[in-house]
Design an enzyme around this catalytic site. Structure first.
Site, PDB file in Angstrom:
ATOM      1  CG  ASP A 191     -13.719  26.693 -44.188  1.00  0.00           C
ATOM      2  OD1 ASP A 191     -12.899  26.606 -44.866  1.00  0.00           O
ATOM      3  OD2 ASP A 191     -13.410  25.931 -42.955  1.00  0.00           O
TER       4      ASP A 191
HETATM    5  P1  NAP Z   1     -12.973  30.107 -41.905  1.00  0.00           P
HETATM    6  O1  NAP Z   1     -13.357  29.170 -42.813  1.00  0.00           O
HETATM    7  O2  NAP Z   1     -12.138  29.481 -40.525  1.00  0.00           O
HETATM    8  O3  NAP Z   1     -11.924  31.244 -42.403  1.00  0.00           O
HETATM    9  C1  NAP Z   1     -11.652  32.399 -41.785  1.00  0.00           C
HETATM   10  C2  NAP Z   1     -10.653  33.083 -42.694  1.00  0.00           C
HETATM   11  O4  NAP Z   1     -10.514  34.349 -41.984  1.00  0.00           O
HETATM   12  C3  NAP Z   1      -9.224  32.670 -42.855  1.00  0.00           C
HETATM   13  O5  NAP Z   1      -9.197  31.915 -44.149  1.00  0.00           O
HETATM   14  C4  NAP Z   1      -8.292  33.485 -42.942  1.00  0.00           C
HETATM   15  O6  NAP Z   1      -7.601  34.125 -43.929  1.00  0.00           O
HETATM   16  C5  NAP Z   1      -9.144  35.189 -42.536  1.00  0.00           C
HETATM   17  N1  NAP Z   1      -8.685  35.681 -41.572  1.00  0.00           N
HETATM   18  C6  NAP Z   1      -8.251  35.510 -40.402  1.00  0.00           C
HETATM   19  N2  NAP Z   1      -7.641  36.456 -39.372  1.00  0.00           N
HETATM   20  C7  NAP Z   1      -7.988  37.454 -40.427  1.00  0.00           C
HETATM   21  C8  NAP Z   1      -7.766  38.708 -40.003  1.00  0.00           C
HETATM   22  N3  NAP Z   1      -7.363  39.318 -38.884  1.00  0.00           N
HETATM   23  N4  NAP Z   1      -8.405  39.615 -40.858  1.00  0.00           N
HETATM   24  C9  NAP Z   1      -8.875  39.157 -42.145  1.00  0.00           C
HETATM   25  N5  NAP Z   1      -8.910  37.747 -42.433  1.00  0.00           N
HETATM   26  C10 NAP Z   1      -8.512  37.021 -41.641  1.00  0.00           C
HETATM   27  O7  NAP Z   1     -14.201  31.012 -41.330  1.00  0.00           O
HETATM   28  P2  NAP Z   1     -15.789  30.838 -41.723  1.00  0.00           P
HETATM   29  O8  NAP Z   1     -16.008  31.251 -43.126  1.00  0.00           O
HETATM   30  O9  NAP Z   1     -16.459  31.669 -40.513  1.00  0.00           O
HETATM   31  O10 NAP Z   1     -15.972  29.217 -41.406  1.00  0.00           O
HETATM   32  C11 NAP Z   1     -16.234  28.923 -40.061  1.00  0.00           C
HETATM   33  C12 NAP Z   1     -15.439  27.538 -39.979  1.00  0.00           C
HETATM   34  O11 NAP Z   1     -15.154  26.944 -38.599  1.00  0.00           O
HETATM   35  C13 NAP Z   1     -16.464  26.360 -40.735  1.00  0.00           C
HETATM   36  O12 NAP Z   1     -15.476  25.460 -41.389  1.00  0.00           O
HETATM   37  C14 NAP Z   1     -17.127  25.776 -39.632  1.00  0.00           C
HETATM   38  O13 NAP Z   1     -17.532  24.301 -39.719  1.00  0.00           O
HETATM   39  C15 NAP Z   1     -16.047  25.737 -38.536  1.00  0.00           C
HETATM   40  N6  NAP Z   1     -16.658  25.845 -37.056  1.00  0.00           N
HETATM   41  C16 NAP Z   1     -17.579  26.736 -36.764  1.00  0.00           C
HETATM   42  C17 NAP Z   1     -18.119  26.559 -35.417  1.00  0.00           C
HETATM   43  C18 NAP Z   1     -19.063  27.518 -34.805  1.00  0.00           C
HETATM   44  O14 NAP Z   1     -19.905  27.110 -34.258  1.00  0.00           O
HETATM   45  N7  NAP Z   1     -19.353  28.507 -35.654  1.00  0.00           N
HETATM   46  C19 NAP Z   1     -17.500  25.433 -34.560  1.00  0.00           C
HETATM   47  C20 NAP Z   1     -16.639  24.901 -35.087  1.00  0.00           C
HETATM   48  C21 NAP Z   1     -16.186  24.718 -36.250  1.00  0.00           C
HETATM   49  P3  NAP Z   1      -5.986  34.387 -44.040  1.00  0.00           P
HETATM   50  O15 NAP Z   1      -5.225  33.649 -43.253  1.00  0.00           O
HETATM   51  O16 NAP Z   1      -5.556  34.527 -45.543  1.00  0.00           O
HETATM   52  O17 NAP Z   1      -6.466  35.770 -43.502  1.00  0.00           O
END
Ligand code: NAP
Length: 466
Positions: free
Chosen positions: A392
């Site tokens: 994301d």
């Molecule tokens: P993300 O959008 O959740 O994407 C994580 C990606 O990691 C997934 O698409 C997944 O794809 C891949 N993944 C999972 N396990 C894996 C593994 N073992 N090896 C390789 N790839 C793996 O993560 P992000 O870009 O860090 O974004 C964070 C999201 O969380 C944002 O939407 C944010 O708003 C939300 N959020 C963040 C917080 C905070 O405090 N940081 C709090 C609440 C919500 P595959 O399944 O294809 O591997």
């Protein structure tokens, strides 16, 4: 007993430790020191309070300190980094429970001794009970959702919001009745406690598991406010100050997280969004588009000859626990004369500071970590943007697709780099549950597999590049 003046001076020292400690937590370079300083402030506050008040026998105090410290130390050592949010939730719950117990004990003491409470004390007792109880059960539900003891999906039913509003008004009415009634009656007190405990559960169950970090930050703020109220009840200045600091910093952190996710606090609390990775909003389908796959040896060659690499870590890196391998890969690139920097998005991962903590574990130097605003202008000059388990936070739909649930969220400009390598297991979506055009960009090469496996392969291949 200490002189009142000495107590006040020592409380002031503790409060100054809290404030400077909190300020120092703002940067990874000073955070450890800030944490220690705040801890020292808390020790001063606890010791002074116990010595000054002569509350219980020293044997009981010593036993409490030993048991509490041992438990805290064990929990801190045993917890996995990915389980940190639930531990914070549990500790917030304890904070709420303390306020509930202290407020309740003060109330019962006055009732049993027939002592007339001042109006302000009565009011703050009621607030301690309400906020403390909501914090306690709300935090326990947050803990259970994150620990997967309860479903991470939003649990909701028609009329829930109306029920919550009715509960809140009933509690408020009972509290006012209790404060204004001179007779010794106890039932409103017990009813306020019980209904507030129920309200805490009902407020948190409709929130999706993945939104829990924001909720926890908010509950953290509540636990601070509850502590400040309790400080007024027992007339303890340092409790009022520390409670107010926790209350305000918690609410500021919640706001920062919401802003970085492009959501409002109301949407997080009442939007029943993101039930553990389910699709949300108007996700666009990527039908007809193709992705370009790359092998580890080709990706390694590209990285080996890159002059400038920007690593974008995301939630998947934390899942794979591959932070040490990232560091190893970066060291190898740097040995070959390339420059490696890390771009940190404020909500990458699942809790505030997740990526900073993860990379710090692998001893990645702080001066290589760059906030989004500092690094976004640098992507155009980067040879490779290496996206590891992030989704994301690099999705260009946030800029271009007004129908996307993440439209307006600031993102890292990975798509501006000369080339992009993405490490993830497949085409799975991220937290927002939507497609990501970056993966279909002709400049992007996908290296599929668990991040740990892919990075291990990249490390060994890069060593083999002449
Ligand atoms: P993300 O959008 O959740 O994407 C994580 C990606 O990691 C997934 O698409 C997944 O794809 C891949 N993944 C999972 N396990 C894996 C593994 N073992 N090896 C390789 N790839 C793996 O993560 P992000 O870009 O860090 O974004 C964070 C999201 O969380 C944002 O939407 C944010 O708003 C939300 N959020 C963040 C917080 C905070 O405090 N940081 C709090 C609440 C919500 P595959 O399944 O294809 O591997």
């Amino acid at each position: 007993m200490m002189s009142a003046a000495l107590v006040e001076v020592l409380y002031l020292v503790a409060a100054v430790c809290f404030i400077i400690g909190l300020k120092r937590l703002g940067s990874p370079a000073t955070a450890v020191n800030g944490n220690r300083l705040s801890g020292a402030g808390m020790l001063i506050a606890i010791v002074v309070t116990l010595v000054d008040r002569s509350i219980v026998s020293y044997t009981v105090i010593a036993a409490g300190l030993v048991v509490g410290s041992a438990l805290g130390l064990w929990m801190a050592k045993a917890v996995r980094m990915t389980a940190m949010p639930q531990m914070v939730a549990l500790l917030n719950g304890f904070g709420g429970a303390s306020s509930l117990l202290v407020g309740g004990a003060e109330f019962l003491r006055s009732e049993l001794t027939g002592q007339q409470l001042a109006l302000d004390t009565s009011i703050t007792i009621q607030l301690s009970l309400l906020i403390g109880a909501v914090t306690l059960t709300g935090s326990l539900v947050a803990y259970a959702k994150l620990q997967e003891l309860l479903s991470g999906r939003p649990i909701t039913f028609p009329g829930l919001q109306a029920l919550n509003a009715a509960l809140f008004l009933t509690i408020a009415g009972l509290s006012v009745y209790q404060v204004l009634t001179p007779d010794s009656i106890l039932w409103p007190f017990y009813a306020v406690c019980a209904l507030s405990l129920v309200l805490g559960v009902l407020l948190v169950i409709p929130i999706g598991g993945a939104d829990m970090p924001v909720v926890i930050s908010l509950l953290n703020s509540y636990s601070g406010i509850a502590a400040a109220m309790t400080g007024f009840v027992i007339r303890n200045d340092v409790l009022i100050i520390s409670g107010a600091l926790v209350g305000s910093s918690g609410i500021i952190l919640s706001q920062i997280m919401c802003k970085a996710m492009n959501r409002s606090l109301t949407n997080v609390l009442f939007g029943a969004f993101g039930g553990g990775g389910g699709a949300a909003g108007t996700a666009r389908s990527a039908e007809g588009l193709t992705v370009r796959q790359v092998t580890a040896d080709d990706a390694a060659v590209q990285l080996a000859y890159a002059r400038s690499v920007i690593v974008i870590p995301g939630y998947g890196l934390a899942v794979a626990q591959a932070q040490h391998l990232v560091r190893e890969l970066a060291d190898l690139i740097e040995k070959r004369g390339g420059e490696v920097r890390y771009a940190i998005h404020p909500v990458a991962g699942r809790m505030p500071g997740h990526m900073n903590v993860l990379l710090a574990e692998a001893n990645v130097p702080y001066d290589k970590l760059f906030d989004m605003d500092a690094i976004n202008g640098e992507f155009e000059r980067a040879d490779v943007a290496l996206v590891i388990g992030a989704n994301d936070v690099v999705n260009p739909a946030a800029r271009t697709d007004p129908g996307s649930p993440i439209y307006g969220m600031p993102i890292l400009n990975a798509d501006h780099a000369r080339s992009i390598i993405v490490l993830k297991r497949g085409m799975g979506s991220g937290f927002a549950g939507i497609e990501n055009d970056l993966f279909y960009d002709p400049k992007t090469a996908m290296l599929f597999g668990d991040a740990k496996g892919s990075l291990t392969a990249l490390v060994s291949e890069i060593k083999a590049v002449a």
